[in-house]
Scaffold this motif. Structure first.
Motif, mmCIF file in Angstrom:
data_model
loop_
_atom_site.group_PDB
_atom_site.id
_atom_site.type_symbol
_atom_site.label_atom_id
_atom_site.label_comp_id
_atom_site.label_asym_id
_atom_site.label_seq_id
_atom_site.Cartn_x
_atom_site.Cartn_y
_atom_site.Cartn_z
ATOM 1 N N VAL A 51 0.745 -1.300 -0.003
ATOM 2 C CA VAL A 51 -0.043 -0.054 0.056
ATOM 3 C C VAL A 51 0.968 1.247 -0.029
ATOM 4 O O VAL A 51 0.741 2.324 -0.893
ATOM 5 C CB VAL A 51 -0.811 0.065 1.171
ATOM 6 C CG1 VAL A 51 -1.816 1.317 1.353
ATOM 7 C CG2 VAL A 51 -1.881 -1.230 1.237
ATOM 8 N N ALA A 52 1.966 1.144 0.813
ATOM 9 C CA ALA A 52 2.788 2.413 0.773
ATOM 10 C C ALA A 52 3.439 2.567 -0.527
ATOM 11 O O ALA A 52 3.737 3.797 -0.989
ATOM 12 C CB ALA A 52 3.738 2.251 2.031
ATOM 13 N N TYR A 54 2.426 1.533 -3.482
ATOM 14 C CA TYR A 54 1.568 1.964 -4.427
ATOM 15 C C TYR A 54 1.362 3.523 -4.339
ATOM 16 O O TYR A 54 1.386 4.048 -5.385
ATOM 17 C CB TYR A 54 0.181 1.193 -4.178
ATOM 18 C CG TYR A 54 -0.913 1.574 -5.006
ATOM 19 C CD1 TYR A 54 -1.389 1.014 -6.096
ATOM 20 C CD2 TYR A 54 -1.791 2.585 -4.802
ATOM 21 C CE1 TYR A 54 -2.229 1.337 -6.859
ATOM 22 C CE2 TYR A 54 -2.974 2.913 -5.693
ATOM 23 C CZ TYR A 54 -2.923 2.094 -6.723
ATOM 24 O OH TYR A 54 -4.026 2.519 -7.469
ATOM 25 N N TYR A 55 1.002 4.035 -3.068
ATOM 26 C CA TYR A 55 0.765 5.459 -2.960
ATOM 27 C C TYR A 55 1.924 6.354 -3.213
ATOM 28 O O TYR A 55 1.934 7.554 -3.571
ATOM 29 C CB TYR A 55 0.049 5.941 -1.749
ATOM 30 C CG TYR A 55 -1.228 5.408 -1.729
ATOM 31 C CD1 TYR A 55 -2.219 5.752 -2.407
ATOM 32 C CD2 TYR A 55 -1.646 4.161 -1.047
ATOM 33 C CE1 TYR A 55 -3.515 5.665 -2.592
ATOM 34 C CE2 TYR A 55 -3.151 3.808 -1.097
ATOM 35 C CZ TYR A 55 -3.998 4.398 -1.771
ATOM 36 O OH TYR A 55 -5.513 3.870 -2.025
ATOM 37 N N LEU A 56 3.143 5.845 -2.679
ATOM 38 C CA LEU A 56 4.239 6.664 -2.879
ATOM 39 C C LEU A 56 5.174 6.228 -4.253
ATOM 40 O O LEU A 56 6.362 6.582 -4.331
ATOM 41 C CB LEU A 56 5.337 6.432 -1.753
ATOM 42 C CG LEU A 56 4.458 6.999 -0.553
ATOM 43 C CD1 LEU A 56 5.421 6.633 0.785
ATOM 44 C CD2 LEU A 56 4.085 8.183 -0.557
ATOM 45 N N ALA A 57 4.748 5.618 -5.131
ATOM 46 C CA ALA A 57 5.412 4.949 -6.356
ATOM 47 C C ALA A 57 6.362 6.163 -6.978
ATOM 48 O O ALA A 57 7.379 5.641 -7.069
ATOM 49 C CB ALA A 57 4.587 4.326 -7.412
ATOM 50 N N SER A 59 7.524 8.830 -6.294
ATOM 51 C CA SER A 59 8.655 9.601 -5.558
ATOM 52 C C SER A 59 9.290 8.807 -5.054
ATOM 53 O O SER A 59 10.637 9.211 -4.631
ATOM 54 C CB SER A 59 7.880 10.573 -4.790
ATOM 55 O OG SER A 59 7.016 10.098 -3.422
ATOM 56 N N GLU A 61 10.111 5.156 -5.512
ATOM 57 C CA GLU A 61 10.534 4.228 -6.332
ATOM 58 C C GLU A 61 12.029 4.187 -6.017
ATOM 59 O O GLU A 61 12.745 3.089 -5.911
ATOM 60 C CB GLU A 61 9.876 3.945 -7.440
ATOM 61 C CG GLU A 61 10.353 2.695 -8.232
ATOM 62 C CD GLU A 61 9.973 2.763 -9.573
ATOM 63 O OE1 GLU A 61 9.844 1.771 -10.305
ATOM 64 O OE2 GLU A 61 9.183 3.727 -10.257
ATOM 65 N N GLY A 119 4.069 -2.890 -4.305
ATOM 66 C CA GLY A 119 3.329 -2.050 -4.450
ATOM 67 C C GLY A 119 3.452 -0.993 -5.604
ATOM 68 O O GLY A 119 2.537 -0.329 -6.132
ATOM 69 N N ALA A 123 0.750 0.035 -8.574
ATOM 70 C CA ALA A 123 0.371 1.208 -9.061
ATOM 71 C C ALA A 123 0.306 1.439 -10.522
ATOM 72 O O ALA A 123 -0.384 2.365 -10.979
ATOM 73 C CB ALA A 123 1.253 2.497 -8.540
ATOM 74 N N LEU A 129 -6.446 -2.852 -5.460
ATOM 75 C CA LEU A 129 -5.347 -2.993 -4.441
ATOM 76 C C LEU A 129 -5.782 -3.693 -3.331
ATOM 77 O O LEU A 129 -4.956 -4.269 -2.636
ATOM 78 C CB LEU A 129 -5.069 -1.308 -4.298
ATOM 79 C CG LEU A 129 -4.024 -1.218 -3.243
ATOM 80 C CD1 LEU A 129 -2.511 -1.858 -3.649
ATOM 81 C CD2 LEU A 129 -3.779 0.268 -2.896
ATOM 82 N N TRP A 130 -6.877 -3.161 -2.734
ATOM 83 C CA TRP A 130 -7.063 -3.632 -1.304
ATOM 84 C C TRP A 130 -7.503 -5.112 -1.321
ATOM 85 O O TRP A 130 -7.019 -5.896 -0.427
ATOM 86 C CB TRP A 130 -8.286 -3.112 -0.888
ATOM 87 C CG TRP A 130 -8.029 -1.427 -0.590
ATOM 88 C CD1 TRP A 130 -8.531 -0.378 -1.360
ATOM 89 C CD2 TRP A 130 -7.218 -0.789 0.217
ATOM 90 N NE1 TRP A 130 -7.897 0.651 -1.103
ATOM 91 C CE2 TRP A 130 -7.036 0.552 -0.169
ATOM 92 C CE3 TRP A 130 -6.378 -1.557 1.196
ATOM 93 C CZ2 TRP A 130 -6.086 1.487 0.406
ATOM 94 C CZ3 TRP A 130 -5.435 -0.531 1.926
ATOM 95 C CH2 TRP A 130 -5.447 0.657 1.626
#
Length: 186
Positions: A51-52, A54-57, A59, A61, A119, A123, A129-130
């Protein structure tokens, strides 16, 4: 697609399974409550890290991909080295079945860092995702509880050497992660 996600879930849960075997090796008797605690830590972190990622992909990665193997290697080698040091000191209390917050947190983070990369890939795919992270978390939970039980069974055969074996396994897992990411082994 769900079969692919299950295969990914099994793959990312293998490090947690191996560490759970190590925890079981150190148990004097099987304790289902402690096995479930291990499963919850590992399952939760294996689900949260994608999840982290996915949402921070975008910046995050490049930072994670470049150092995740070093972080896992350092953390697992540190824990494994401490297990070896305690076991070789000859003190009886060195074999512990404790599942304290600090140790479990470090182990859960160390074994789930690679899940950040999963994750990141999620993305870029059209998927639920869930549902995916729930499957990863449940799969890891099940493998971890089973790992503790299997480790306990083998621990009775190994006696006082269980912690030495556990420490070596943790160091080998960290080394394997490092070597895979450096491209030395596949």
């Amino acid at each position: 697609m769900w079969f692919d996600i299950f295969v990914i879930a099994v793959g990312v849960s293998m490090d947690a399974f191996s560490v759970s075997v190590c925890k079981g090796l150190c148990m004097k008797k099987f304790d289902m409550r402690k096995a479930v605690i291990c499963g919850l830590y590992f399952g939760l972190f294996q689900a949260l890290m994608p999840v982290a990622g996915y949402y921070l992909a975008a910046s995050f990665e490049s930072l994670v991909v470049s150092v995740d193997h070093w972080i896992a290697f350092i953390l697992l080698s540190f824990i494994g080295g401490n297990m070896l040091k305690e076991a070789l000191s000859g003190e009886q209390e060195s074999v512990t079945d404790e599942v304290g917050f600090r140790e479990m947190l470090i182990l859960a983070i160390a074994t789930s860092i690679d899940a950040l990369a999963v994750g990141v890939t999620f993305a870029f795919l059209q998927m639920n995702l869930w549902g995916a992270v729930s499957l990863i978390g449940v799969t890891t939970f099940c493998f971890s509880v089973a790992g503790v039980a299997l480790g306990r069974k083998f621990g009775s055969w190994l006696g006082n050497r269980a912690q030495i074996v556990g420490g070596i396994i943790l160091i080998l897992i960290g080394t394997k992660i490092l070597l895979e990411h450096l491209g030395i082994i596949k």
